[in-house]
Design a protein around this motif. Structure first.
Motif, PDB file in Angstrom:
ATOM      1  N   GLY A  23      -5.144 -27.590 -15.666  1.00  0.00           N
ATOM      2  CA  GLY A  23      -5.023 -27.340 -17.096  1.00  0.00           C
ATOM      3  C   GLY A  23      -5.806 -28.350 -17.920  1.00  0.00           C
ATOM      4  N   VAL A  24      -5.746 -29.616 -17.520  1.00  0.00           N
ATOM      5  CA  VAL A  24      -6.510 -30.650 -18.214  1.00  0.00           C
ATOM      6  C   VAL A  24      -8.011 -30.383 -18.076  1.00  0.00           C
ATOM      7  N   LEU A  25      -8.439 -30.017 -16.869  1.00  0.00           N
ATOM      8  CA  LEU A  25      -9.862 -29.702 -16.676  1.00  0.00           C
ATOM      9  C   LEU A  25     -10.292 -28.510 -17.520  1.00  0.00           C
ATOM     10  N   MET A  26      -9.433 -27.512 -17.633  1.00  0.00           N
ATOM     11  CA  MET A  26      -9.775 -26.344 -18.443  1.00  0.00           C
ATOM     12  C   MET A  26      -9.846 -26.692 -19.921  1.00  0.00           C
ATOM     13  N   VAL A  27      -8.970 -27.564 -20.385  1.00  0.00           N
ATOM     14  CA  VAL A  27      -9.016 -28.007 -21.781  1.00  0.00           C
ATOM     15  C   VAL A  27     -10.324 -28.769 -22.030  1.00  0.00           C
ATOM     16  N   ILE A  28     -10.697 -29.653 -21.110  1.00  0.00           N
ATOM     17  CA  ILE A  28     -11.950 -30.397 -21.251  1.00  0.00           C
ATOM     18  C   ILE A  28     -13.134 -29.433 -21.304  1.00  0.00           C
ATOM     19  N   GLY A  29     -13.124 -28.434 -20.425  1.00  0.00           N
ATOM     20  CA  GLY A  29     -14.194 -27.432 -20.427  1.00  0.00           C
ATOM     21  C   GLY A  29     -14.244 -26.635 -21.720  1.00  0.00           C
ATOM     22  N   ALA A  30     -13.084 -26.259 -22.218  1.00  0.00           N
ATOM     23  CA  ALA A  30     -13.047 -25.482 -23.463  1.00  0.00           C
ATOM     24  C   ALA A  30     -13.522 -26.325 -24.649  1.00  0.00           C
ATOM     25  N   LEU A  31     -13.109 -27.592 -24.692  1.00  0.00           N
ATOM     26  CA  LEU A  31     -13.561 -28.465 -25.775  1.00  0.00           C
ATOM     27  C   LEU A  31     -15.061 -28.739 -25.675  1.00  0.00           C
ATOM     28  N   TRP A  32     -15.561 -28.863 -24.469  1.00  0.00           N
ATOM     29  CA  TRP A  32     -17.010 -29.046 -24.272  1.00  0.00           C
ATOM     30  C   TRP A  32     -17.763 -27.819 -24.780  1.00  0.00           C
ATOM     31  N   TYR A  33     -17.247 -26.634 -24.454  1.00  0.00           N
ATOM     32  CA  TYR A  33     -17.878 -25.401 -24.909  1.00  0.00           C
ATOM     33  C   TYR A  33     -17.870 -25.324 -26.436  1.00  0.00           C
ATOM     34  N   LEU A  34     -16.752 -25.678 -27.048  1.00  0.00           N
ATOM     35  CA  LEU A  34     -16.671 -25.649 -28.514  1.00  0.00           C
ATOM     36  C   LEU A  34     -17.608 -26.680 -29.138  1.00  0.00           C
ATOM     37  N   SER A  35     -17.777 -27.819 -28.492  1.00  0.00           N
ATOM     38  CA  SER A  35     -18.660 -28.850 -29.053  1.00  0.00           C
ATOM     39  C   SER A  35     -20.117 -28.408 -29.024  1.00  0.00           C
ATOM     40  N   LEU A  40     -15.973 -27.888 -33.560  1.00  0.00           N
ATOM     41  CA  LEU A  40     -14.916 -28.868 -33.311  1.00  0.00           C
ATOM     42  C   LEU A  40     -14.302 -29.377 -34.615  1.00  0.00           C
ATOM     43  N   TYR A  41     -13.379 -28.617 -35.126  1.00  0.00           N
ATOM     44  CA  TYR A  41     -12.589 -29.029 -36.272  1.00  0.00           C
ATOM     45  C   TYR A  41     -11.229 -29.476 -35.740  1.00  0.00           C
ATOM     46  N   PRO A  42     -10.533 -30.326 -36.464  1.00  0.00           N
ATOM     47  CA  PRO A  42      -9.226 -30.784 -35.954  1.00  0.00           C
ATOM     48  C   PRO A  42      -8.275 -29.632 -35.614  1.00  0.00           C
ATOM     49  N   SER A  43      -8.262 -28.606 -36.418  1.00  0.00           N
ATOM     50  CA  SER A  43      -7.374 -27.478 -36.128  1.00  0.00           C
ATOM     51  C   SER A  43      -7.816 -26.744 -34.859  1.00  0.00           C
ATOM     52  N   ALA A  44      -9.127 -26.648 -34.648  1.00  0.00           N
ATOM     53  CA  ALA A  44      -9.631 -25.995 -33.439  1.00  0.00           C
ATOM     54  C   ALA A  44      -9.305 -26.819 -32.199  1.00  0.00           C
ATOM     55  N   ILE A  45      -9.370 -28.131 -32.321  1.00  0.00           N
ATOM     56  CA  ILE A  45      -9.052 -28.997 -31.179  1.00  0.00           C
ATOM     57  C   ILE A  45      -7.580 -28.853 -30.796  1.00  0.00           C
ATOM     58  N   VAL A  46      -6.706 -28.908 -31.790  1.00  0.00           N
ATOM     59  CA  VAL A  46      -5.266 -28.800 -31.522  1.00  0.00           C
ATOM     60  C   VAL A  46      -4.931 -27.427 -30.939  1.00  0.00           C
ATOM     61  N   GLY A  51      -3.267 -24.051 -26.711  1.00  0.00           N
ATOM     62  CA  GLY A  51      -3.404 -22.712 -26.145  1.00  0.00           C
ATOM     63  C   GLY A  51      -3.868 -22.701 -24.710  1.00  0.00           C
ATOM     64  N   VAL A  52      -4.911 -23.434 -24.418  1.00  0.00           N
ATOM     65  CA  VAL A  52      -5.461 -23.422 -23.052  1.00  0.00           C
ATOM     66  C   VAL A  52      -4.502 -24.099 -22.078  1.00  0.00           C
ATOM     67  N   PHE A  53      -4.002 -25.276 -22.439  1.00  0.00           N
ATOM     68  CA  PHE A  53      -3.125 -26.017 -21.514  1.00  0.00           C
ATOM     69  C   PHE A  53      -1.815 -25.279 -21.280  1.00  0.00           C
ATOM     70  N   LEU A  54      -1.172 -24.838 -22.346  1.00  0.00           N
ATOM     71  CA  LEU A  54       0.114 -24.159 -22.176  1.00  0.00           C
ATOM     72  C   LEU A  54      -0.032 -22.803 -21.482  1.00  0.00           C
ATOM     73  N   SER A  55      -1.105 -22.091 -21.758  1.00  0.00           N
ATOM     74  CA  SER A  55      -1.336 -20.819 -21.068  1.00  0.00           C
ATOM     75  C   SER A  55      -1.550 -21.029 -19.581  1.00  0.00           C
ATOM     76  N   THR A  56      -2.296 -22.061 -19.243  1.00  0.00           N
ATOM     77  CA  THR A  56      -2.528 -22.371 -17.827  1.00  0.00           C
ATOM     78  C   THR A  56      -1.218 -22.748 -17.147  1.00  0.00           C
ATOM     79  N   LEU A  57      -0.449 -23.626 -17.788  1.00  0.00           N
ATOM     80  CA  LEU A  57       0.824 -24.023 -17.189  1.00  0.00           C
ATOM     81  C   LEU A  57       1.785 -22.852 -17.051  1.00  0.00           C
ATOM     82  N   LEU A  58       1.849 -22.010 -18.066  1.00  0.00           N
ATOM     83  CA  LEU A  58       2.773 -20.879 -18.019  1.00  0.00           C
ATOM     84  C   LEU A  58       2.374 -19.890 -16.926  1.00  0.00           C
ATOM     85  N   GLY A  59       1.116 -19.480 -16.930  1.00  0.00           N
ATOM     86  CA  GLY A  59       0.667 -18.495 -15.943  1.00  0.00           C
ATOM     87  C   GLY A  59       0.775 -18.989 -14.513  1.00  0.00           C
TER      88      GLY A  59
END
Length: 90
Positions: A23-35, A40-46, A51-59
């Protein structure tokens, strides 16, 4: 039975650690893609982190819970209880 349960529990904990790492790796990848795309706005980062971390953990966590249920013997207990001998009144 208790050794199966403790072994299943330790495997479940190990799976959850790997899932959290993924999940952490996926968040890093998603933030890299957004950058790359200048979004990369604060609301987009949060939102991305949540979204990515919790979705990964839940699924993945639900799949891990299903594997834990099978390996610990809970599924066998339910299956055996469902296949009981019918009584005279049933």
């Amino acid at each position: 039975m208790s050794t199966d349960h403790s072994k299943a529990w330790s495997e479940f904990r190990r799976m959850m650690v790997w899932i959290a790492f993924a999940g952490v790796l996926m968040v890093i990848g998603a933030l890299w893609y957004l950058s790359i795309h200048d979004a990369l706005y604060p609301s987009a980062i949060v939102a991305t982190i949540g979204g990515v971390f919790l979705s990964t953990l839940l699924g993945c966590g639900l799949f891990a819970a299903a594997f834990f249920s099978d390996k610990s013997g809970h599924d066998d207990d339910v299956s055996n209880a469902a296949h009981h001998e019918p009584r005279d009144g049933d």
